[in-house]
Enzyme design. Structure first.
Site, PDB file in Angstrom:
ATOM      1  N   ASP A   1      -5.672   8.799   3.563  1.00 43.28           N
ATOM      2  CA  ASP A   1      -5.418   9.003   2.214  1.00 43.28           C
ATOM      3  C   ASP A   1      -6.571  10.014   1.741  1.00 43.28           C
ATOM      4  O   ASP A   1      -6.296  10.744   1.083  1.00 43.28           O
ATOM      5  CB  ASP A   1      -5.158   7.921   1.375  1.00 43.28           C
ATOM      6  CG  ASP A   1      -3.892   7.151   1.787  1.00 43.28           C
ATOM      7  OD1 ASP A   1      -2.931   7.655   2.186  1.00 43.28           O
ATOM      8  OD2 ASP A   1      -3.893   5.872   1.766  1.00 43.28           O
TER       9      ASP A   1
ATOM     10  N   HIS B   1       0.898  -1.317  -0.012  1.00 45.06           N
ATOM     11  CA  HIS B   1       0.072   0.133  -0.097  1.00 45.06           C
ATOM     12  C   HIS B   1       0.757   1.167   0.075  1.00 45.06           C
ATOM     13  O   HIS B   1       0.728   2.262  -0.866  1.00 45.06           O
ATOM     14  CB  HIS B   1      -0.978  -0.158   1.233  1.00 45.06           C
ATOM     15  CG  HIS B   1      -1.651   1.099   1.399  1.00 45.06           C
ATOM     16  ND1 HIS B   1      -3.104   1.359   1.055  1.00 45.06           N
ATOM     17  CD2 HIS B   1      -1.529   2.544   1.791  1.00 45.06           C
ATOM     18  CE1 HIS B   1      -3.594   2.725   1.409  1.00 45.06           C
ATOM     19  NE2 HIS B   1      -2.688   3.111   1.625  1.00 45.06           N
ATOM     20  N   GLU B   2       1.836   1.340   0.855  1.00 45.87           N
ATOM     21  CA  GLU B   2       2.802   2.374   1.061  1.00 45.87           C
ATOM     22  C   GLU B   2       3.657   2.501  -0.106  1.00 45.87           C
ATOM     23  O   GLU B   2       4.034   3.653  -0.684  1.00 45.87           O
ATOM     24  CB  GLU B   2       3.678   2.203   2.193  1.00 45.87           C
ATOM     25  CG  GLU B   2       2.880   2.457   3.574  1.00 45.87           C
ATOM     26  CD  GLU B   2       1.973   3.773   3.726  1.00 45.87           C
ATOM     27  OE1 GLU B   2       2.282   4.704   3.228  1.00 45.87           O
ATOM     28  OE2 GLU B   2       0.735   3.615   4.572  1.00 45.87           O
TER      29      GLU B   2
ATOM     30  N   HIS C   1       1.885   4.610  -2.838  1.00 47.67           N
ATOM     31  CA  HIS C   1       2.116   5.936  -2.756  1.00 47.67           C
ATOM     32  C   HIS C   1       3.604   6.336  -3.174  1.00 47.67           C
ATOM     33  O   HIS C   1       3.750   7.427  -3.869  1.00 47.67           O
ATOM     34  CB  HIS C   1       1.896   6.393  -1.233  1.00 47.67           C
ATOM     35  CG  HIS C   1       0.610   6.301  -0.755  1.00 47.67           C
ATOM     36  ND1 HIS C   1      -0.604   6.902  -1.052  1.00 47.67           N
ATOM     37  CD2 HIS C   1       0.079   5.776   0.490  1.00 47.67           C
ATOM     38  CE1 HIS C   1      -1.574   6.564  -0.601  1.00 47.67           C
ATOM     39  NE2 HIS C   1      -1.141   5.835   0.491  1.00 47.67           N
TER      40      HIS C   1
END
EC number: 3.4.24.-
Length: 339
Positions: free
Chosen positions: A148, A54-55, A58
């Protein structure tokens, strides 16, 4: 002291475990062993692999915008991609990238689990992990800081309301949500929910304050907010004379000047005895130039109450925390009236 352990690098980005994560993992594994079930330990580890992905979502998009990624830090309550300031034009895409990765993982695992799954202690691993990823993506899309969704909301609103006002809206939603979560956490005695609520509240508050300072102090230099030509004392002034001087001028701290040059500073907190002179109690001053920006001024004021503005060896002004707050109030009003 470093409280994290580096595991490896992905795309040149260090992945680190915070010490609290390791302790939490030990507890999870211990409870799994006590209950003769390794399902929860395996699920916990795989969930945080999902958090790393997930990170990385980003981080991948952020790097496309030239943002430097310091590291991805894993905490018991989630992961944090620690990066430089996100450019406004890329905030929407960077914000969406993480939840999008979680949704893709969740949907793929959900489809796979319909044909094949791994059962551990009677629990379907892939199906459960798919639901958790979908929940992770959905939770992060809540339109409130520091999730987010808060950044996505700000990116959308800023086109109409401006960056500062949009930040405050998203931050206020985040703090309101955090208070609701805290209430439910206290009523149900849920420690995890309480910790998450505190993380959300202070994360929203910090984001709001940082953006507020950066916005209203944009292009502001030391010379714009300093008190010019401050009164000063000399090193040979007696303590009794200094106290009378302080009573007359009403300030708590003063520059010490000798032969036209700043040689020290002294405040009410430095005085312990009536004997001696200012020279005996003065401290080394923290100095900035007239063109020093607010970020550097605030950094230097972390451990002092005032900084002194010096140019060409001469004392030009003084900046106290009161000066900062006064300037902030005025500039904030100007920003609001502009909108």
């Amino acid at each position: 002291m470093n409280y994290s352990i580096r595991l490896f690098k992905i795309m040149g980005i260090p992945i680190e475990l915070h010490i609290t994560f390791i302790l939490f993992l030990v507890v999870i594994i211990g409870l799994s062993i006590m209950n003769n079930s390794i399902f929860w330990a395996v699920l916990f580890i795989l969930l945080f692999v999902s958090v790393v992905l997930h990170e990385l979502g980003h981080s991948y998009v952020a790097k496309k915008y030239g943002v430097k990624i310091e590291k991805i830090l894993l905490l018991p309550i989630g992961g944090v991609a620690m990066m430089d300031k996100i450019p406004k034009e890329g905030e929407l895409r960077i914000g969406i990238a993480g939840p999008l990765v979680s949704f893709i993982i969740g949907i793929v695992l959900l489809i796979v689990s319909q044909f094949f799954d791994i059962n551990i202690n009677g629990y379907p691993l892939l199906y459960t992990l798919s639901l958790l990823n979908l929940m992770l993506g959905g939770f992060n899309l809540i339109p409130a800081f520091p999730m987010d969704g808060g950044r996505i909301l700000r990116a959308i609103l800023s086109k109409k309301y401006g960056y500062l006002k949009s930040t405050k809206i998203a931050a206020n939603i985040g703090k309101s949500l955090a208070l609701i979560m805290l209430l439910f956490g206290l009523l149900s005695m849920n420690i995890i929910l309480i910790l998450v609520s505190l993380f959300v509240y202070f994360g929203a508050e910090q984001e709001s304050r940082v953006v507020e300072v950066e916005t209203i102090f944009k292009n502001i230099k030391a010379k714009d907010i300093m008190t010019p030509n401050p009164v000063y004392v000399t090193p040979d002034m007696s303590i009794e004379e200094f106290l009378d001087f302080m009573l007359k001028h009403k300030y708590f701290g003063y520059p010490v000047v000798e032969n036209g040059k700043l040689v020290g500073c002294i405040g009410i907190g430095n005085i312990h005895k009536k004997e001696g002179t200012v020279r005996d109690y003065m401290e080394k001053p923290v100095v900035v130039s007239e063109d020093t920006d607010i970020k550097e001024i605030l950094r230097k004021m972390a451990n002092t109450d005032r900084v002194f503005v010096v140019e060409g060896g001469k004392l030009k002004g003084i900046i106290s925390k009161t000066d900062i707050l006064r300037a902030m109030s005025i500039l904030e009003l100007k920003e609001e009236l502009k909108d």
